[in-house]
Design a protein around this motif. Structure first.
Motif, PDB file in Angstrom:
ATOM      1  N   LEU A 368       7.416 -50.450 -22.111  1.00 43.93           N
ATOM      2  CA  LEU A 368       7.972 -49.088 -20.931  1.00 43.93           C
ATOM      3  C   LEU A 368       7.518 -48.021 -22.202  1.00 43.93           C
ATOM      4  O   LEU A 368       8.976 -48.188 -22.903  1.00 43.93           O
ATOM      5  N   ILE A 369       6.964 -46.976 -22.117  1.00 41.20           N
ATOM      6  CA  ILE A 369       7.819 -45.770 -22.820  1.00 41.20           C
ATOM      7  C   ILE A 369       8.875 -45.119 -22.918  1.00 41.20           C
ATOM      8  O   ILE A 369       9.339 -45.456 -21.722  1.00 41.20           O
ATOM      9  N   PRO A 370       9.793 -45.380 -24.045  1.00 43.54           N
ATOM     10  CA  PRO A 370      11.325 -45.305 -23.938  1.00 43.54           C
ATOM     11  C   PRO A 370      11.877 -44.015 -24.267  1.00 43.54           C
ATOM     12  O   PRO A 370      10.868 -42.706 -24.032  1.00 43.54           O
ATOM     13  N   GLU A 371      12.726 -43.667 -23.452  1.00 43.14           N
ATOM     14  CA  GLU A 371      13.215 -42.277 -22.784  1.00 43.14           C
ATOM     15  C   GLU A 371      14.077 -42.337 -24.572  1.00 43.14           C
ATOM     16  O   GLU A 371      14.847 -42.537 -24.734  1.00 43.14           O
ATOM     17  N   PRO A 372      13.411 -40.895 -24.934  1.00 43.00           N
ATOM     18  CA  PRO A 372      14.350 -40.368 -26.510  1.00 43.00           C
ATOM     19  C   PRO A 372      15.354 -40.201 -26.154  1.00 43.00           C
ATOM     20  O   PRO A 372      16.297 -39.832 -25.555  1.00 43.00           O
ATOM     21  N   GLY A 373      16.731 -39.750 -27.486  1.00 43.20           N
ATOM     22  CA  GLY A 373      17.893 -39.391 -28.068  1.00 43.20           C
ATOM     23  C   GLY A 373      17.819 -37.809 -28.375  1.00 43.20           C
ATOM     24  O   GLY A 373      16.289 -37.598 -29.151  1.00 43.20           O
ATOM     25  N   GLU A 374      18.272 -37.586 -28.764  1.00 43.99           N
ATOM     26  CA  GLU A 374      18.231 -36.201 -30.062  1.00 43.99           C
ATOM     27  C   GLU A 374      17.266 -36.824 -31.717  1.00 43.99           C
ATOM     28  O   GLU A 374      17.513 -37.411 -31.834  1.00 43.99           O
ATOM     29  N   ASN A 375      16.757 -35.815 -32.062  1.00 43.07           N
ATOM     30  CA  ASN A 375      15.903 -35.941 -33.250  1.00 43.07           C
ATOM     31  C   ASN A 375      16.387 -35.782 -34.425  1.00 43.07           C
ATOM     32  O   ASN A 375      17.855 -34.872 -33.936  1.00 43.07           O
ATOM     33  N   GLU A 376      16.323 -36.786 -35.335  1.00 48.96           N
ATOM     34  CA  GLU A 376      17.267 -36.507 -37.027  1.00 48.96           C
ATOM     35  C   GLU A 376      16.554 -35.574 -37.479  1.00 48.96           C
ATOM     36  O   GLU A 376      15.379 -35.078 -37.123  1.00 48.96           O
ATOM     37  N   ASP A 377      16.971 -35.732 -38.953  1.00 48.14           N
ATOM     38  CA  ASP A 377      16.350 -34.752 -40.121  1.00 48.14           C
ATOM     39  C   ASP A 377      14.803 -35.338 -39.993  1.00 48.14           C
ATOM     40  O   ASP A 377      13.459 -34.369 -40.187  1.00 48.14           O
ATOM     41  N   LEU A 378      14.897 -36.863 -40.119  1.00 46.78           N
ATOM     42  CA  LEU A 378      13.396 -37.432 -40.649  1.00 46.78           C
ATOM     43  C   LEU A 378      11.960 -37.172 -39.547  1.00 46.78           C
ATOM     44  O   LEU A 378      10.897 -37.323 -39.695  1.00 46.78           O
ATOM     45  N   GLU A 379      12.954 -36.810 -38.087  1.00 45.40           N
ATOM     46  CA  GLU A 379      11.741 -36.315 -37.455  1.00 45.40           C
ATOM     47  C   GLU A 379      11.260 -35.216 -37.151  1.00 45.40           C
ATOM     48  O   GLU A 379      10.153 -34.763 -36.872  1.00 45.40           O
ATOM     49  N   ASP A 380      12.339 -34.277 -37.578  1.00 43.55           N
ATOM     50  CA  ASP A 380      12.173 -32.959 -38.013  1.00 43.55           C
ATOM     51  C   ASP A 380      11.157 -32.746 -39.075  1.00 43.55           C
ATOM     52  O   ASP A 380      10.421 -31.454 -38.547  1.00 43.55           O
ATOM     53  N   ALA A 381      11.637 -33.383 -39.866  1.00 46.74           N
ATOM     54  CA  ALA A 381      10.218 -33.717 -40.817  1.00 46.74           C
ATOM     55  C   ALA A 381       8.914 -34.045 -40.046  1.00 46.74           C
ATOM     56  O   ALA A 381       8.085 -33.314 -40.563  1.00 46.74           O
ATOM     57  N   ILE A 382       9.210 -34.566 -39.814  1.00 46.37           N
ATOM     58  CA  ILE A 382       7.692 -35.435 -39.436  1.00 46.37           C
ATOM     59  C   ILE A 382       7.109 -34.212 -37.937  1.00 46.37           C
ATOM     60  O   ILE A 382       5.816 -33.634 -38.382  1.00 46.37           O
ATOM     61  N   THR A 383       8.300 -33.591 -37.704  1.00 48.50           N
ATOM     62  CA  THR A 383       7.347 -32.797 -36.608  1.00 48.50           C
ATOM     63  C   THR A 383       6.740 -31.299 -37.458  1.00 48.50           C
ATOM     64  O   THR A 383       5.733 -30.620 -37.264  1.00 48.50           O
ATOM     65  N   GLU A 384       7.538 -31.158 -38.693  1.00 47.03           N
ATOM     66  CA  GLU A 384       7.254 -29.586 -39.612  1.00 47.03           C
ATOM     67  C   GLU A 384       5.446 -30.452 -40.028  1.00 47.03           C
ATOM     68  O   GLU A 384       4.436 -29.563 -40.683  1.00 47.03           O
ATOM     69  N   LEU A 385       5.431 -31.840 -40.430  1.00 48.15           N
ATOM     70  CA  LEU A 385       4.491 -31.784 -41.261  1.00 48.15           C
ATOM     71  C   LEU A 385       3.011 -31.875 -40.080  1.00 48.15           C
ATOM     72  O   LEU A 385       1.829 -30.902 -40.292  1.00 48.15           O
ATOM     73  N   ARG A 386       3.699 -32.464 -39.040  1.00 51.50           N
ATOM     74  CA  ARG A 386       2.500 -32.120 -37.505  1.00 51.50           C
ATOM     75  C   ARG A 386       1.863 -30.985 -37.244  1.00 51.50           C
ATOM     76  O   ARG A 386       0.929 -30.583 -37.799  1.00 51.50           O
ATOM     77  N   LYS A 387       3.308 -30.076 -37.262  1.00 48.58           N
ATOM     78  CA  LYS A 387       2.786 -28.633 -37.319  1.00 48.58           C
ATOM     79  C   LYS A 387       1.692 -27.942 -38.214  1.00 48.58           C
ATOM     80  O   LYS A 387       0.804 -27.351 -37.876  1.00 48.58           O
ATOM     81  N   THR A 388       1.741 -28.459 -39.407  1.00 49.66           N
ATOM     82  CA  THR A 388       0.742 -28.172 -40.667  1.00 49.66           C
ATOM     83  C   THR A 388      -0.009 -28.794 -40.833  1.00 49.66           C
ATOM     84  O   THR A 388      -1.491 -27.725 -40.936  1.00 49.66           O
ATOM     85  N   VAL A 389      -0.854 -29.653 -39.973  1.00 46.61           N
ATOM     86  CA  VAL A 389      -1.674 -30.257 -39.373  1.00 46.61           C
ATOM     87  C   VAL A 389      -2.468 -29.736 -38.946  1.00 46.61           C
ATOM     88  O   VAL A 389      -3.338 -29.805 -38.953  1.00 46.61           O
ATOM     89  N   PHE A 390      -2.134 -29.605 -38.078  1.00 49.74           N
ATOM     90  CA  PHE A 390      -2.238 -28.839 -36.617  1.00 49.74           C
ATOM     91  C   PHE A 390      -3.168 -27.681 -37.208  1.00 49.74           C
ATOM     92  O   PHE A 390      -4.170 -26.727 -37.183  1.00 49.74           O
ATOM     93  N   GLN A 391      -2.024 -26.291 -37.923  1.00 52.08           N
ATOM     94  CA  GLN A 391      -2.520 -25.337 -37.779  1.00 52.08           C
ATOM     95  C   GLN A 391      -4.115 -25.131 -39.671  1.00 52.08           C
ATOM     96  O   GLN A 391      -4.694 -24.744 -39.323  1.00 52.08           O
ATOM     97  N   LYS A 392      -3.779 -26.023 -40.167  1.00 56.43           N
ATOM     98  CA  LYS A 392      -4.969 -26.698 -40.909  1.00 56.43           C
ATOM     99  C   LYS A 392      -5.974 -27.519 -40.088  1.00 56.43           C
ATOM    100  O   LYS A 392      -7.060 -26.802 -41.136  1.00 56.43           O
ATOM    101  N   TYR A 393      -5.655 -27.646 -39.364  1.00 57.93           N
ATOM    102  CA  TYR A 393      -6.437 -28.355 -38.398  1.00 57.93           C
ATOM    103  C   TYR A 393      -7.678 -27.369 -37.672  1.00 57.93           C
ATOM    104  O   TYR A 393      -8.906 -26.827 -37.851  1.00 57.93           O
ATOM    105  N   GLU A 394      -6.883 -26.002 -37.251  1.00 53.63           N
ATOM    106  CA  GLU A 394      -7.635 -25.499 -36.512  1.00 53.63           C
ATOM    107  C   GLU A 394      -8.623 -24.546 -38.028  1.00 53.63           C
ATOM    108  O   GLU A 394      -9.777 -23.855 -37.647  1.00 53.63           O
TER     109      GLU A 394
END
Ligand code: ME8
Length: 509
Positions: A368-394
């Motif tokens: 079952l997909i688990p309920e997440p808690g608060e993101n930490e720095d590591l997850e924030d860094a990945i979010t940043e990368l994902r956003k950059t990938v998305f921008q470059k994607y378009e």
């Protein structure tokens, strides 16, 4: 609704298609899917080029009629496009009656205008390319385009006043600098135009298989004049002007460099003469060879897309063709490189990420997909990368940099594999107090995988569906890019679907 009209060449029906033809149609399919994901009403036209000397001669050799040969080949074309998920809107055949009528309409229009006139052609002809050449253009006595023998030709023909449109086309290209891409191809076109071009034949009198010239049945319309018109007959010109106006001018004609002249000189001049707007862009990509050699039936080094897709998945082939070579450049197909890429990028990087993630969700959270808690720095860094990938994607799709887009998506995939190594979920699972953190990590992995499945949808539509199902989701026919990109699409508590291996590793020997 915004519209987007994309075309592939109409492939000749004299032989089966090979991986080079598939490349163009796959590349067109990728952009068509991307545009649909971003809300465009896409018209994607492909089809078959069925008239002319080459088809006539091939049919005679096989002891069948040209129409029978065409019917047979069209089956082959459609089988390949189905296998490769090429989502065309319409398949046009140059023997379709509505197309033939449009060709006659245009021929008559130019004839009446005096842009087509009768004369005698004395020169050379390349049957495989269906093109006229003067002796001065030959390379070592052979066709400068395909390198094969040319024939001497002397026949009465109708000519098109190309010379009259040179300056008009030069001006148009100057005012629309992106209309021929890549840039080096545009420069080639400019230099041909600047050298000057003589009027060209647009009919044949020693060929029977074609559309007869109006009131002069001894002549058939030259196969190129005939085939190019598909780009407008396929969307309704001149009978359904509402539909035609909706999609024309074409956003992109996808071709390879071999037929640049026809698409960037002859076709726009025909349109100029007929007073029809010119296409927005012709994009001429490079050529695939096989182990350094031109693919050709006589050399027996032609890669059959059906055989290849039956052995490996069509998504793996789609991925390889677009990831391996920057779009526009030539590519060289080596089985070793193909297998290496499937193993490293698809089986190792991508397949393992999915497999490791889902195995842990099964093991630690009963699938079952688990309920997440608060993101930490590591997850924030990945979010940043994902956003950059998305921008470059378009941005990447705007300039058709497929290999760059894929490279960026793979950066995210690799980053997520590293994330597993950094967060060590199997260690977290051993300590009850670390359960909240484990939930966050596994949720992040699953949700990133969901978003990645959407990003790869234009390139690998089957893989998109397979990942979505494994995540317990219902794949969409056309995922909507911006809403799917939003974080949180995967709801906690969803039960994972049936597991399967995404890409099998292939033995490298
Ligand atoms: O030219 N590498 O048809 P065609 C990459 N009927 N792309 C390749 C390729 C290769 N080795 N070989 C073929 C014709 N292609 C005309 C077109 S359009 C109104 C009429 C692809 O069957 C590439 O797109 O010879 C190339 O331009 C096209 O197939 C030529 O297909």
């Amino acid at each position: 609704m915004k519209t987007f009209y994309i075309t592939t060449p109409l492939y000749y029906v004299n032989a089966k298609l090979h991986i080079g033809h598939s490349y163009t149609s796959i590349a067109a399919d990728v952009i068509a899917r991307f545009k649909r994901m971003t809300g465009f009403d896409v018209f994607f036209l492909t089809g078959s080029d069925e008239h002319g000397q080459k088809i006539e001669e091939s049919a005679i050799k096989l002891g069948i009629t040209p129409q029978e040969l065409a019917d047979r080949s069209v089956e082959n074309f459609k089988e390949i496009w189905k296998l490769f998920n090429v989502s065309y809107t319409k398949f046009i055949r140059t023997t379709n009656e509505y197309h033939e009528k449009t060709v006659l309409n245009l021929f008559n229009k130019l004839l009446e205008k005096g842009d087509i006139y009768k004369g005698v052609y004395k020169g050379l002809y390349c049957v495989p390319c269906e093109s006229f050449w003067s002796a001065s253009r030959l390379k070592n006595g052979k066709c400068p385009s395909c390198g094969r023998e040319v024939e001497d030709l002397e026949e009465e023909n109708y000519f098109f006043k190309i010379s009259q449109y040179i300056n008009m086309l030069l001006k148009y290209i100057d005012e629309h600098p992106d209309c021929i891409q890549p840039e080096n191809r545009k420069n080639q076109v400019l230099s041909v135009l600047n050298e000057g071009i003589q009027d060209r034949s647009v009919s044949r009198s020693s060929v029977e298989w074609g559309i007869s010239v109006p009131n002069d049945p001894e002549h058939v319309i030259w196969v190129w004049f005939d085939a190019l018109i598909n780009y407008i007959s396929g969307i309704g010109y001149p009978n359904d002007l509402e539909m035609f106006k909706k999609y024309w001018p074409a956003d992109i004609h996808f071709i390879a460099k071999d037929i640049l002249w026809f698409h960037s000189i002859l076709w726009p001049m025909m349109l100029l003469a007929a007073d029809i707007e010119l296409p927005k862009k012709v994009f001429a990509h490079g050529f695939w060879s096989f182990r350094g050699d031109k693919m050709s039936k006589s050399k027996g080094n032609v890669i059959d897309p059906i055989e290849l897709a039956n052995e490996y998945s069509s998504d793996a082939i789609r991925y390889f063709l677009l990831a391996e070579v920057p779009f526009g450049k030539d590519g060289d197909f080596y089985m070793e490189t193909f297998i290496k890429r499937i193993n490293s990028d698809l089986a190792n990087d991508f397949g393992n990420l999915l497999n490791r993630t889902l195995t842990m969700v099964e093991k630690y959270f009963d699938a079952l997909i688990p309920e997440p808690g608060e993101n930490e720095d590591l997850e924030d860094a990945i979010t940043e990368l994902r956003k950059t990938v998305f921008q470059k994607y378009e941005e990447g799709f705007e300039v058709l940099e497929y290999s760059e887009i894929l490279r960026d998506i793979w950066k995210l995939i690799q980053r997520l594999n590293k994330y597993i190594d950094e967060t060590l979920p199997f260690q977290l699972a051993k300590d009850e107090s670390k359960r909240p953190r484990l939930r966050t990590v596994l949720y992040n992995l699953c949700e990133n995988l969901r978003i990645i499945s959407v990003l790869i949808y234009p390139f690998m539509p089957d893989t998109y569906r397979r990942i979505q199902k494994q995540l317990g989701l219902k794949p969409q026919d056309i995922p909507e890019l911006s809403s799917e990109f939003e974080w949180g699409g995967l709801k906690p508590g969803i039960k994972l679907g049936k597991r399967e291996v995404l890409f099998q590793r292939i033995k490298e020997d």
